[in-house]
Design a protein around this motif. Structure first.
Motif, PDB file in Angstrom:
ATOM      1  N   ARG A 184     -33.780 -31.676   0.160  1.00 33.83           N
ATOM      2  CA  ARG A 184     -33.486 -30.578   1.090  1.00 33.83           C
ATOM      3  C   ARG A 184     -34.368 -29.363   0.829  1.00 33.83           C
ATOM      4  O   ARG A 184     -34.656 -29.026  -0.316  1.00 33.83           O
ATOM      5  CB  ARG A 184     -32.009 -30.193   0.966  1.00 33.83           C
ATOM      6  N   THR A 185     -34.772 -28.714   1.897  1.00 34.24           N
ATOM      7  CA  THR A 185     -35.403 -27.406   1.837  1.00 34.24           C
ATOM      8  C   THR A 185     -34.469 -26.392   2.474  1.00 34.24           C
ATOM      9  O   THR A 185     -33.924 -26.639   3.555  1.00 34.24           O
ATOM     10  CB  THR A 185     -36.752 -27.395   2.583  1.00 34.24           C
ATOM     11  N   TYR A 186     -34.250 -25.277   1.782  1.00 33.73           N
ATOM     12  CA  TYR A 186     -33.500 -24.163   2.354  1.00 33.73           C
ATOM     13  C   TYR A 186     -34.490 -23.128   2.876  1.00 33.73           C
ATOM     14  O   TYR A 186     -35.585 -22.962   2.313  1.00 33.73           O
ATOM     15  CB  TYR A 186     -32.608 -23.497   1.302  1.00 33.73           C
ATOM     16  N   ALA A 187     -34.094 -22.420   3.913  1.00 30.45           N
ATOM     17  CA  ALA A 187     -34.888 -21.297   4.413  1.00 30.45           C
ATOM     18  C   ALA A 187     -33.937 -20.149   4.705  1.00 30.45           C
ATOM     19  O   ALA A 187     -32.844 -20.361   5.231  1.00 30.45           O
ATOM     20  CB  ALA A 187     -35.655 -21.688   5.668  1.00 30.45           C
ATOM     21  N   VAL A 188     -34.351 -18.951   4.348  1.00 30.91           N
ATOM     22  CA  VAL A 188     -33.538 -17.753   4.566  1.00 30.91           C
ATOM     23  C   VAL A 188     -34.407 -16.686   5.209  1.00 30.91           C
ATOM     24  O   VAL A 188     -35.476 -16.353   4.679  1.00 30.91           O
ATOM     25  CB  VAL A 188     -32.952 -17.207   3.251  1.00 30.91           C
ATOM     26  N   LEU A 189     -33.957 -16.167   6.322  1.00 30.19           N
ATOM     27  CA  LEU A 189     -34.608 -15.037   6.979  1.00 30.19           C
ATOM     28  C   LEU A 189     -33.675 -13.839   6.844  1.00 30.19           C
ATOM     29  O   LEU A 189     -32.585 -13.828   7.411  1.00 30.19           O
ATOM     30  CB  LEU A 189     -34.867 -15.340   8.456  1.00 30.19           C
ATOM     31  N   THR A 190     -34.085 -12.853   6.084  1.00 35.47           N
ATOM     32  CA  THR A 190     -33.285 -11.646   5.908  1.00 35.47           C
ATOM     33  C   THR A 190     -33.588 -10.694   7.053  1.00 35.47           C
ATOM     34  O   THR A 190     -34.713 -10.224   7.183  1.00 35.47           O
ATOM     35  CB  THR A 190     -33.603 -10.973   4.560  1.00 35.47           C
ATOM     36  N   MET A 191     -32.587 -10.421   7.868  1.00 32.23           N
ATOM     37  CA  MET A 191     -32.777  -9.525   9.006  1.00 32.23           C
ATOM     38  C   MET A 191     -32.575  -8.070   8.610  1.00 32.23           C
ATOM     39  O   MET A 191     -33.318  -7.184   9.016  1.00 32.23           O
ATOM     40  CB  MET A 191     -31.817  -9.898  10.129  1.00 32.23           C
ATOM     41  N   GLU A 192     -31.538  -7.812   7.817  1.00 38.68           N
ATOM     42  CA  GLU A 192     -31.270  -6.482   7.281  1.00 38.68           C
ATOM     43  C   GLU A 192     -30.754  -6.645   5.866  1.00 38.68           C
ATOM     44  O   GLU A 192     -30.117  -7.645   5.535  1.00 38.68           O
ATOM     45  CB  GLU A 192     -30.222  -5.735   8.120  1.00 38.68           C
ATOM     46  N   GLY A 193     -30.994  -5.641   5.032  1.00 34.84           N
ATOM     47  CA  GLY A 193     -30.532  -5.713   3.657  1.00 34.84           C
ATOM     48  C   GLY A 193     -31.512  -6.468   2.777  1.00 34.84           C
ATOM     49  O   GLY A 193     -32.729  -6.386   2.954  1.00 34.84           O
ATOM     50  N   GLY A 194     -30.987  -7.232   1.831  1.00 40.24           N
ATOM     51  CA  GLY A 194     -31.859  -7.969   0.928  1.00 40.24           C
ATOM     52  C   GLY A 194     -31.076  -8.840  -0.037  1.00 40.24           C
ATOM     53  O   GLY A 194     -29.871  -8.650  -0.255  1.00 40.24           O
ATOM     54  N   PHE A 195     -31.764  -9.818  -0.628  1.00 42.55           N
ATOM     55  CA  PHE A 195     -31.192 -10.721  -1.614  1.00 42.55           C
ATOM     56  C   PHE A 195     -31.971 -10.619  -2.929  1.00 42.55           C
ATOM     57  O   PHE A 195     -33.187 -10.390  -2.931  1.00 42.55           O
ATOM     58  CB  PHE A 195     -31.294 -12.181  -1.147  1.00 42.55           C
ATOM     59  N   GLU A 196     -31.264 -10.833  -4.021  1.00 47.48           N
ATOM     60  CA  GLU A 196     -31.900 -11.138  -5.292  1.00 47.48           C
ATOM     61  C   GLU A 196     -31.576 -12.589  -5.599  1.00 47.48           C
ATOM     62  O   GLU A 196     -30.396 -12.955  -5.684  1.00 47.48           O
ATOM     63  CB  GLU A 196     -31.385 -10.236  -6.410  1.00 47.48           C
ATOM     64  N   LEU A 197     -32.606 -13.403  -5.750  1.00 48.21           N
ATOM     65  CA  LEU A 197     -32.422 -14.824  -6.008  1.00 48.21           C
ATOM     66  C   LEU A 197     -32.930 -15.176  -7.390  1.00 48.21           C
ATOM     67  O   LEU A 197     -33.946 -14.630  -7.850  1.00 48.21           O
ATOM     68  CB  LEU A 197     -33.168 -15.669  -4.969  1.00 48.21           C
ATOM     69  N   ASP A 198     -32.216 -16.063  -8.041  1.00 47.65           N
ATOM     70  CA  ASP A 198     -32.693 -16.664  -9.276  1.00 47.65           C
ATOM     71  C   ASP A 198     -33.087 -18.091  -8.936  1.00 47.65           C
ATOM     72  O   ASP A 198     -32.227 -18.934  -8.655  1.00 47.65           O
ATOM     73  CB  ASP A 198     -31.609 -16.630 -10.358  1.00 47.65           C
ATOM     74  N   VAL A 199     -34.379 -18.353  -8.916  1.00 49.14           N
ATOM     75  CA  VAL A 199     -34.906 -19.656  -8.521  1.00 49.14           C
ATOM     76  C   VAL A 199     -35.472 -20.343  -9.757  1.00 49.14           C
ATOM     77  O   VAL A 199     -36.563 -19.987 -10.236  1.00 49.14           O
ATOM     78  CB  VAL A 199     -35.998 -19.515  -7.433  1.00 49.14           C
ATOM     79  N   ASP A 200     -34.710 -21.272 -10.288  1.00 48.74           N
ATOM     80  CA  ASP A 200     -35.130 -22.034 -11.473  1.00 48.74           C
ATOM     81  C   ASP A 200     -35.545 -21.091 -12.601  1.00 48.74           C
ATOM     82  O   ASP A 200     -36.549 -21.310 -13.282  1.00 48.74           O
ATOM     83  CB  ASP A 200     -36.284 -22.963 -11.109  1.00 48.74           C
ATOM     84  N   GLY A 201     -34.765 -19.999 -12.788  1.00 47.61           N
ATOM     85  CA  GLY A 201     -35.028 -19.072 -13.882  1.00 47.61           C
ATOM     86  C   GLY A 201     -35.916 -17.899 -13.537  1.00 47.61           C
ATOM     87  O   GLY A 201     -36.086 -16.990 -14.353  1.00 47.61           O
TER      88      GLY A 201
END
Length: 284
Positions: A58-75
């Motif tokens: 699986r591939t995930y995709a995220v489009l942030t329209m407003e605000g923001g994310f902090e992601l931890d991707v494999d460390g």
């Protein structure tokens, strides 16, 4: 009714592969559709934390329209901001948390030319978006969230490939053109959602008043909501109907008293709003 706020919305996120962590925002909204080859949807909340399902194909995709994310991707820590699209490898352990009030589109698919390791586009790196490709991607996503599931494997395959090609177009076009999403960058949509949460119990609170309180024209406000596949009126009603359902589950009162408590002017108005919500969000 297919409720889509708070705990019910968190359950939909969990089924989508975004497993909620920590406190669940009662104003969380999630509208999601899933098919054997892909999933898509949009969501917004004041705060949220998730762990993504690890899925090698699986591939995930995220489009942030407003605000923001902090992601931890494999460390590795990655931060997204409004207007950016990020691809995430389903094989890499990933967690995400919002940095502020955040509106976003989300997808998952089994990629072909966007496969990690073979794609020209880097995974785990936010890419700015703008222009017609991202408008087409969000418009089609909004339409598919409300549409019946494709009836054949061939139709699902074509839709999945179409979505993947749209991602390719959005990523190719990611040259820093942000003008088309300026309203979202200014936080208008989420500011309006926060205002709804604070004032929906007032029967005099309408879309027109919401526009005045967010200091924009009603047309600008409607455009910001349209990009997220909804309208100001619908979100005010959604919040009132959800509150009515929650109150009626724990308290016994007359229909007219319940309507007045959650912001409707009559029991008849509440019943009509519930009917509209059922039509717009049929049970799955």
């Amino acid at each position: 009714m297919n409720m889509t706020m708070g705990i019910a919305a968190a359950e939909k996120c969990d089924d989508f592969g975004w497993h909620p962590r920590g406190h669940i925002d009662p104003s969380l909204v999630a509208e999601i559709a899933q098919h054997p080859r892909f999933g898509l949807g949009h969501a917004w909340s004041r705060s949220a934390g998730y762990a993504l399902t690890t899925a090698p194909t699986r591939t995930y995709a995220v489009l942030t329209m407003e605000g923001g994310f902090e992601l931890d991707v494999d460390g590795n820590t990655v931060t997204t901001e409004a207007g950016s699209l990020i691809l995430l490898d389903g094989e890499a352990p990933t967690t995400a948390r919002t940095l502020t009030e955040t509106a976003r589109f989300v997808w998952h698919l089994e990629p072909t030319f966007l496969h990690p390791g073979r794609s020209k586009f880097r995974y785990g790196e936010p890419i700015p978006t703008g222009g017609a490709p991202v408008e087409a991607l969000t418009s089609i996503t909004n339409a598919l969230v409300k549409a019946p599931a494709p009836t054949s494997e061939t139709a699902r395959r074509h839709l999945a490939l179409s979505l993947e090609n749209l991602f390719g177009a959005v990523l190719e076009h990611g040259t820093g053109r942000h003008d088309n999403m300026a309203q979202h960058r200014d936080g208008l949509f989420m500011a309006a959602i926060v205002a709804i949460e604070a004032q929906f119990r007032d029967p005099a609170f309408t879309a027109v008043r919401l526009a005045k309180e967010t200091t924009v024209s009603i047309r600008t406000l409607q455009d910001a909501f349209s990009r997220m596949g909804t309208t100001p009126r619908r979100e005010i009603e959604r919040r009132r109907v959800t509150e009515a359902d929650q109150v009626s589950a724990i308290e016994t009162m007359s229909a007219s008293d319940l309507a007045e408590r959650v912001g409707f002017t009559s029991a008849r108005q509440l019943n009509r709003a519930r009917s509209r919500a059922t039509t717009e969000n049929p049970a799955e």
